[in-house]
Design a protein around this motif. Structure first.
Motif, PDB file in Angstrom:
ATOM      1  N   PHE A 183      32.855  50.250  32.723  1.00 33.74           N
ATOM      2  CA  PHE A 183      32.181  49.208  33.340  1.00 33.74           C
ATOM      3  C   PHE A 183      32.642  48.019  32.952  1.00 33.74           C
ATOM      4  N   GLY A 184      32.414  46.826  33.862  1.00 35.52           N
ATOM      5  CA  GLY A 184      32.669  45.538  33.302  1.00 35.52           C
ATOM      6  C   GLY A 184      31.459  44.428  33.973  1.00 35.52           C
ATOM      7  N   ASP A 185      31.567  43.328  33.649  1.00 31.37           N
ATOM      8  CA  ASP A 185      30.510  42.427  34.000  1.00 31.37           C
ATOM      9  C   ASP A 185      31.136  41.336  35.110  1.00 31.37           C
ATOM     10  N   ALA A 186      30.651  41.006  35.963  1.00 35.92           N
ATOM     11  CA  ALA A 186      30.945  39.870  37.072  1.00 35.92           C
ATOM     12  C   ALA A 186      29.833  39.853  38.123  1.00 35.92           C
ATOM     13  N   ALA A 187      30.293  38.896  39.001  1.00 39.21           N
ATOM     14  CA  ALA A 187      29.303  38.488  40.174  1.00 39.21           C
ATOM     15  C   ALA A 187      30.173  37.990  41.224  1.00 39.21           C
ATOM     16  N   GLY A 188      29.878  38.200  42.276  1.00 44.79           N
ATOM     17  CA  GLY A 188      30.436  37.860  43.488  1.00 44.79           C
ATOM     18  C   GLY A 188      29.253  37.706  44.973  1.00 44.79           C
ATOM     19  N   CYS A 189      29.737  36.849  45.606  1.00 49.00           N
ATOM     20  CA  CYS A 189      28.643  36.168  46.491  1.00 49.00           C
ATOM     21  C   CYS A 189      29.103  36.059  47.890  1.00 49.00           C
ATOM     22  N   ALA A 190      28.492  36.540  49.084  1.00 44.68           N
ATOM     23  CA  ALA A 190      28.886  35.930  50.431  1.00 44.68           C
ATOM     24  C   ALA A 190      27.836  35.273  51.049  1.00 44.68           C
ATOM     25  N   ILE A 191      28.270  34.165  51.697  1.00 42.93           N
ATOM     26  CA  ILE A 191      27.301  33.409  52.446  1.00 42.93           C
ATOM     27  C   ILE A 191      27.551  33.767  53.913  1.00 42.93           C
ATOM     28  N   LEU A 192      26.383  34.373  54.479  1.00 38.90           N
ATOM     29  CA  LEU A 192      26.492  34.887  56.023  1.00 38.90           C
ATOM     30  C   LEU A 192      25.567  33.888  56.729  1.00 38.90           C
TER      31      LEU A 192
END
Ligand code: COA
Length: 354
Positions: A169-178
């Motif tokens: 496991f690893g740490d991260a964030a991702g985002c999409a604007i709809l």
């Protein structure tokens, strides 16, 4: 089948993925680093999982920081003001607190109040669940602009002395604007004009929960289950850490990944060749390669970046999406299938004309 929704025959708006953003903590951890602490090797981890490096947050960085910075980057990419957001959905199983939701604080920090905000707990499937919810709200006309974030700090929740889990496991964030796209209108499997979700599925089988679970503390395990849980094959001796029966999850993931692809193709009448790209949750390279081989897909049809990031749970699909968009692997009008499987067990697909 319960949980499956094929396009309803009603007047709907088109939905676009208007922007994406990611945030990674700066500390990159190699397999060699992990082998300093537990009895493993770069060779074993690479061959069995495909993972070479992953990122861990430092003590001062929380999941809120990662989620906020991914959201800010996605807003900038989408050329959308935070005040335009109707809703912020944050898929995570590592929220800062049970209450308030991390989503509410993230929304406040970027200036999106009084947008709705909630955390969504569907483990590794969370971002794809979020895509389905957000696109449904927009295509029905109830919301116009929604941020879907996947963010995790799983490095805080694994037993770093358990070689069966700490490597993954690893740490991260991702985002999409709809965003709503009234000009484009809803998507179709055959015509390229519309935009949005052609087919979505969200499923769970809670009776399989003990294959992968993560209590917040010892007291969160129901007392009557405690003795049973500690004899499970996945038990690693630390009750407040992620517990996993790797082989059980592996078998389930291989079967479900293939079934999910088939379900989406059957529901839409599409063929594997029609898809520009499959973006799967990054659980194990062997799981993804098995599904790819089962459908006879060429290598570049199923996106893999687990080698660099490990399994980042709800953040893995948006990390892939962001890379594919920024590298031009998917462009306007392409058919893209998102899919994920996670603890619960949960699984979900979202088939888009982007
Ligand atoms: N380094 C070296 N050896 C290891 C090891 C490690 N990090 N982890 C396990 N082993 C050993 C085991 O102790 C076992 O040894 P033994 O044969 O002497 O008993 C051997 O390797 C095989 O273990 P096994 O558990 O069968 O390995 P595997 O091939 O199933 O790989 C996982 C383990 C965890 C990589 C794999 O099961 C997996 O990826 N499962 C799915 C996990 C997942 O996707 N979770 C998230 C879902 S969203």
């Amino acid at each position: 089948m319960p949980g499956r929704v094929t396009t309803p025959d009603v007047q709907r708006l088109g939905v676009r993925i208007a922007g994406t953003g990611v945030c990674l903590p700066p500390r990159r951890v190699s397999n060699h680093d992990i082998a300093q602490r537990v009895d493993t090797s770069d060779d074993w981890i690479t061959k069995r999982t495909g993972i070479q490096t992953r990122y861990f947050a430092d003590d001062a960085t929380t999941v809120r920081d990662l989620a906020r910075d991914a959201l800010l980057a996605a807003l900038e990419d989408a050329k959308v003001e935070a005040s335009d957001l109707d809703l912020v959905i944050l898929a995570t199983i590592t929220p800062e607190m049970a209450c308030p939701s991390t989503a509410a604080r993230v929304a406040a920090e970027v200036g999106a109040t009084p947008a709705g905000a909630f955390d969504l707990a569907a483990a590794c499937s969370g971002f794809v669940y979020g895509l389905n919810l957000a696109s449904s709200l927009i295509e029905s006309g109830r919301n116009r602009c929604v941020a879907v974030i996947g963010a995790e700090t799983l490095s805080r929740h694994v037993n770093h002395d358990d070689r069966r889990t700490c490597i993954l496991f690893g740490d991260a964030a991702g985002c999409a604007i709809l965003r709503a796209d009234e000009d484009a209108g809803p998507p179709s499997a055959t015509a390229s004009g519309g935009r949005g979700v052609l087919h979505q599925a969200m499923h769970s089988r809670g009776e399989l929960w003990s294959a992968l679970y993560m209590p917040r503390a010892n007291k969160h395990i129901p007392p009557e289950l405690d003795p049973a849980v500690t004899t499970e094959p996945g038990w690693n001796g630390q009750l407040d850490a992620l517990q996993m029966h790797g082989q059980e999850v592996f078998k389930f993931a291989v079967i479900q990944t293939c079934d999910m692809i088939q379900e989406a193709l059957d529901a839409t009448g599409l063929k594997p060749d029609d898809l520009k790209l499959i973006i799967p949750h990054q659980s194990n390279q062997r799981i993804m390669a098995t599904a790819r081989d089962r459908f006879g897909l060429p290598k570049d049809k199923l996106y893999i970046n687990i080698d660099r990031f490990g399994n980042t749970s709800a953040a893995s699909v948006p990390l892939c999406l962001h890379e594919c968009r920024t590298q031009g692997k998917i462009t306007d009008g392409d058919l893209v299938l998102f899919l994920a499987i996670g603890g619960g067990m949960t699984w979900s697909t979202s088939l888009w004309r982007v």
